[in-house]
Design a protein around this motif. Structure first.
Motif, PDB file in Angstrom:
ATOM      1  N   PHE A 189      14.729 -49.789  62.271  1.00 52.31           N
ATOM      2  CA  PHE A 189      15.388 -49.922  63.563  1.00 52.31           C
ATOM      3  C   PHE A 189      15.692 -51.387  63.848  1.00 52.31           C
ATOM      4  N   THR A 190      16.759 -51.592  64.590  1.00 55.77           N
ATOM      5  CA  THR A 190      17.073 -52.928  65.091  1.00 55.77           C
ATOM      6  C   THR A 190      17.020 -52.888  66.615  1.00 55.77           C
ATOM      7  N   PHE A 191      16.248 -53.814  67.205  1.00 53.93           N
ATOM      8  CA  PHE A 191      16.146 -53.937  68.657  1.00 53.93           C
ATOM      9  C   PHE A 191      16.599 -55.332  69.059  1.00 53.93           C
ATOM     10  N   ASP A 192      17.202 -55.434  70.246  1.00 53.58           N
ATOM     11  CA  ASP A 192      17.497 -56.778  70.737  1.00 53.58           C
ATOM     12  C   ASP A 192      16.250 -57.365  71.388  1.00 53.58           C
ATOM     13  N   ILE A 193      16.345 -58.593  71.865  1.00 48.86           N
ATOM     14  CA  ILE A 193      15.180 -59.308  72.368  1.00 48.86           C
ATOM     15  C   ILE A 193      14.569 -58.638  73.602  1.00 48.86           C
ATOM     16  N   LEU A 194      15.382 -57.841  74.336  1.00 53.35           N
ATOM     17  CA  LEU A 194      14.877 -57.141  75.516  1.00 53.35           C
ATOM     18  C   LEU A 194      14.335 -55.752  75.186  1.00 53.35           C
ATOM     19  N   GLY A 195      14.379 -55.390  73.888  1.00 51.33           N
ATOM     20  CA  GLY A 195      13.812 -54.107  73.473  1.00 51.33           C
ATOM     21  C   GLY A 195      14.791 -52.961  73.439  1.00 51.33           C
ATOM     22  N   LYS A 196      16.076 -53.243  73.589  1.00 50.49           N
ATOM     23  CA  LYS A 196      17.091 -52.190  73.527  1.00 50.49           C
ATOM     24  C   LYS A 196      17.411 -51.888  72.069  1.00 50.49           C
ATOM     25  N   VAL A 197      17.443 -50.596  71.710  1.00 51.76           N
ATOM     26  CA  VAL A 197      17.718 -50.227  70.327  1.00 51.76           C
ATOM     27  C   VAL A 197      19.201 -50.439  70.029  1.00 51.76           C
ATOM     28  N   LEU A 198      19.471 -51.029  68.868  1.00 45.30           N
ATOM     29  CA  LEU A 198      20.850 -51.334  68.482  1.00 45.30           C
ATOM     30  C   LEU A 198      21.341 -50.468  67.329  1.00 45.30           C
ATOM     31  N   LYS A 205      29.078 -60.626  79.070  1.00 48.86           N
ATOM     32  CA  LYS A 205      30.252 -60.227  79.855  1.00 48.86           C
ATOM     33  C   LYS A 205      29.892 -59.484  81.141  1.00 48.86           C
ATOM     34  N   LEU A 206      28.664 -58.961  81.212  1.00 44.42           N
ATOM     35  CA  LEU A 206      28.222 -58.284  82.435  1.00 44.42           C
ATOM     36  C   LEU A 206      27.518 -59.238  83.392  1.00 44.42           C
ATOM     37  N   GLY A 207      27.460 -60.515  83.003  1.00 46.31           N
ATOM     38  CA  GLY A 207      26.756 -61.489  83.838  1.00 46.31           C
ATOM     39  C   GLY A 207      25.250 -61.430  83.654  1.00 46.31           C
ATOM     40  N   GLU A 208      24.808 -60.988  82.476  1.00 47.69           N
ATOM     41  CA  GLU A 208      23.374 -60.822  82.215  1.00 47.69           C
ATOM     42  C   GLU A 208      22.862 -61.908  81.271  1.00 47.69           C
ATOM     43  N   LEU A 209      21.578 -62.257  81.446  1.00 47.41           N
ATOM     44  CA  LEU A 209      20.922 -63.187  80.529  1.00 47.41           C
ATOM     45  C   LEU A 209      19.461 -62.787  80.375  1.00 47.41           C
ATOM     46  N   PRO A 210      18.890 -63.002  79.173  1.00 50.79           N
ATOM     47  CA  PRO A 210      17.505 -62.577  78.930  1.00 50.79           C
ATOM     48  C   PRO A 210      16.495 -63.673  79.264  1.00 50.79           C
TER      49      PRO A 210
END
Length: 555
Positions: free
Chosen positions: A460-469, A350-355
């Motif tokens: 811990f759960t991280f997304d593919i870009l390394g952000k902690v969830l 929704k922010l126009g972002e892609l990994p």
């Protein structure tokens, strides 16, 4: 003018005195030597000096027995004794009427005031010096002060006094009786650590004051951290406090029990670990938002941020126009170093972002972005060199057409750092999750598109870009290690699509260099289809090893 007889006599006497003085000055060394060798003069001088020193000593000490024991000492020792008696603390104890009250055991227990401890330590230094003057004096001190082992006190080097001073300071910081008792039981090393923990942190002081409003606020912040979140400034302070509270609970069992009883359910270690990640990510998001406000980005002119959260050096975040939110996009990383193209599909958020994932290290990566409407954009991303602690990978065998598709996930750990990574079938590292700043040992697995990082403290759960969830209890964490013939054996994974199995060996010292191994075997053919050897820097498995290995789809 004619001089009178009297004047002539005066002048003659004056000249004589001057001449004699000059002669005496010139011959002074010879005269001094002769006077010194004169036994009569020397003895008289020594006796006079000795009487004067004895009179000074007699004025200082009260004990007649000790005065008798002094007799017979040389002038040199008497002078040393007189100097020692200038120590006021020593003299006070020496002349005390209640000599049995001075106890080295009581001193070393710390059950005295700071002033008493400082006085006794200083006095005992005088006792030790005094005892060396003669055996009689030493025996006098031993008999007169039966409870005082002055050597033990001196050997303590004044630490008891420092300990008492530290305790007094900390005791003034709390009005809680239970906390006071805990502080009184701490040793010098623990008090030093407590001092470092407290520092200038006002929140820890609030805890020591046992401020009920403060404790209630801590509980509320703990609940909000894992649910609705906290304002940035509050989070920053709360993470700092949580780290200090965790250190405090490890300082002494008394603190641990007190915190558990009065602040139940608050897991400070988990809070500061998770909060530290979350705090860093909030900072990263703030920086991204600043960049997004600088200009309008689009598909044709995107914003590209390598390693957006500081943990994944082989990923990037691409920002395009918000109107593309929800659109599907195909991403291709063009092959390098013997590896082919890597393609995956995702959806613009929704922010126009892609990994962007699966980049090559130390390379100018070429990437193609292709929207579902056919629009295409080529970009390039320059990556740097990876951390030197990562192992060197050598592919010893591969039969690609008979292997299970995917890449290899490695839960790589050193003694102090956890740094899981992913490598392809050509031995190129294509992904790194650097969590070593907070976690020093971990297993890593895949859960959908996210990473699960687990150890015995938290999951811990991280997304593919390394952000902690998220974070949760380590309920399913269990180490699975055993030695077989000099090899640290870890696990076998069944690969259903090709009916193969992947065996991962965490550490072996059977070859020239220490290493770990990924080996894929055909179950039916019994043939080895793939073998990668990962060479470590250190010679023992505690220093570097693979805790787990899996075949995965990177994205």
């Amino acid at each position: 003018m004619k001089l009178t007889k009297k004047e002539k006599i005066i002048i003659a006497c004056s000249v004589t005195v001057i001449c004699f003085s000059l002669y005496t000055f010139n011959k002074r060394d010879i005269l001094i030597e002769k006077l010194a060798n004169s036994q009569i003069l020397s003895k008289s001088y020594q006796e006079s000096k000795e009487k004067r020193v004895i009179r000074e000593i007699d004025r200082k000490i009260n004990s007649h027995t000790l005065k008798e024991d002094i007799k017979g000492l040389s002038l040199e020792k008497l002078e040393v004794m007189n100097d020692i008696l200038d120590n006021e603390d020593f003299l006070k104890v020496l002349n005390s009427k209640d000599k049995k009250s001075y106890s080295s055991e009581k001193y070393l227990s710390g059950d005295i005031s700071y002033d008493e401890a400082a006085l006794l330590y200083n006095a005992c230094k005088g006792f030790r010096e005094f005892s060396l003057l003669s055996d009689k004096i030493k025996n006098y001190l031993t008999n007169s002060f039966p409870n005082l082992d002055y050597n033990k006190v001196v050997d303590n080097e004044g630490k008891v006094a420092e300990l008492i001073l530290s305790k007094d300071k900390f005791l003034k910081l709390t009005s809680n009786k239970e906390l006071k008792e805990i502080i009184r039981s701490l040793n010098k090393e623990q008090l030093d650590k407590l001092n470092a923990i407290i520092g200038n942190n006002s929140d820890i002081l609030e805890f020591l004051n046992f401020n009920e409003e403060f404790l209630k606020q801590v509980q509320e912040n703990s609940n909000k951290l894992l649910t609705s979140g906290l304002p940035f400034e509050t989070l920053e302070k709360f993470v700092t406090l949580s780290k200090k509270m965790d250190e405090l609970s490890h300082l002494d069992e008394g603190f641990k029990n007190f915190i558990g009883k009065n602040m139940p359910g608050i897991e400070f270690k988990k809070i500061y670990l998770y909060g530290g990640f979350y705090l860093a990510d909030k900072n990263s998001n703030i920086e991204l938002e600043k960049e997004y406000r600088k200009k309008v980005y689009s598909f044709d002119n995107p914003y590209i941020k390598l390693n957006p959260y500081g943990r994944t050096p082989l990923t990037a975040l691409v920002k395009v126009d918000d109107s593309l939110a929800g659109k599907k996009i195909k991403i291709t990383i063009f092959g390098e170093f013997g590896s082919g193209n890597y393609t995956y599909n995702t959806t613009i958020n929704k922010l126009g972002e892609l990994p962007i994932v699966g980049l090559y290290p130390k390379s100018e990566n070429k990437i193609a972005l292709e929207l579902e409407d056919g629009r295409r954009k080529n970009i390039s991303i320059l990556t740097g060199q990876l951390d030197d602690i990562l192992p060197a990978i050598v592919i010893e065998k591969k039969i690609p057409e008979r292997m299970e598709k995917g890449m290899n996930l490695v839960s790589f750990n050193t003694k102090d750092r956890a740094m899981p990574f992913v490598f392809d079938i050509n031995g190129n590292i294509r992904y790194v999750l650097d969590i070593s700043s907070t976690i020093n040992k971990a297993y890593v697995g895949k859960e959908g598109e996210d990473w699960i990082v687990a150890n015995n403290e938290a999951v811990f759960t991280f997304d593919i870009l390394g952000k902690v969830l998220s974070t949760r209890e380590p309920k399913y964490y269990a180490e699975n290690e055993n030695w077989k013939n000099g090899v640290l054996f870890r696990e076998v994974q069944y690969l259903p699509k090709m009916n193969n199995q992947l065996a991962v060996y965490g550490f072996s010292d059977k070859v020239i260099y220490p290493s770990g191994v990924f080996s894929e075997l055909g179950i039916d053919s019994k043939q080895e289809l793939f073998k990668a050897r990962l060479y470590f820097d250190k010679n023992n498995f505690e220093e570097n090893n693979i805790l787990s290995g899996r075949r995965i789809e990177l994205f």
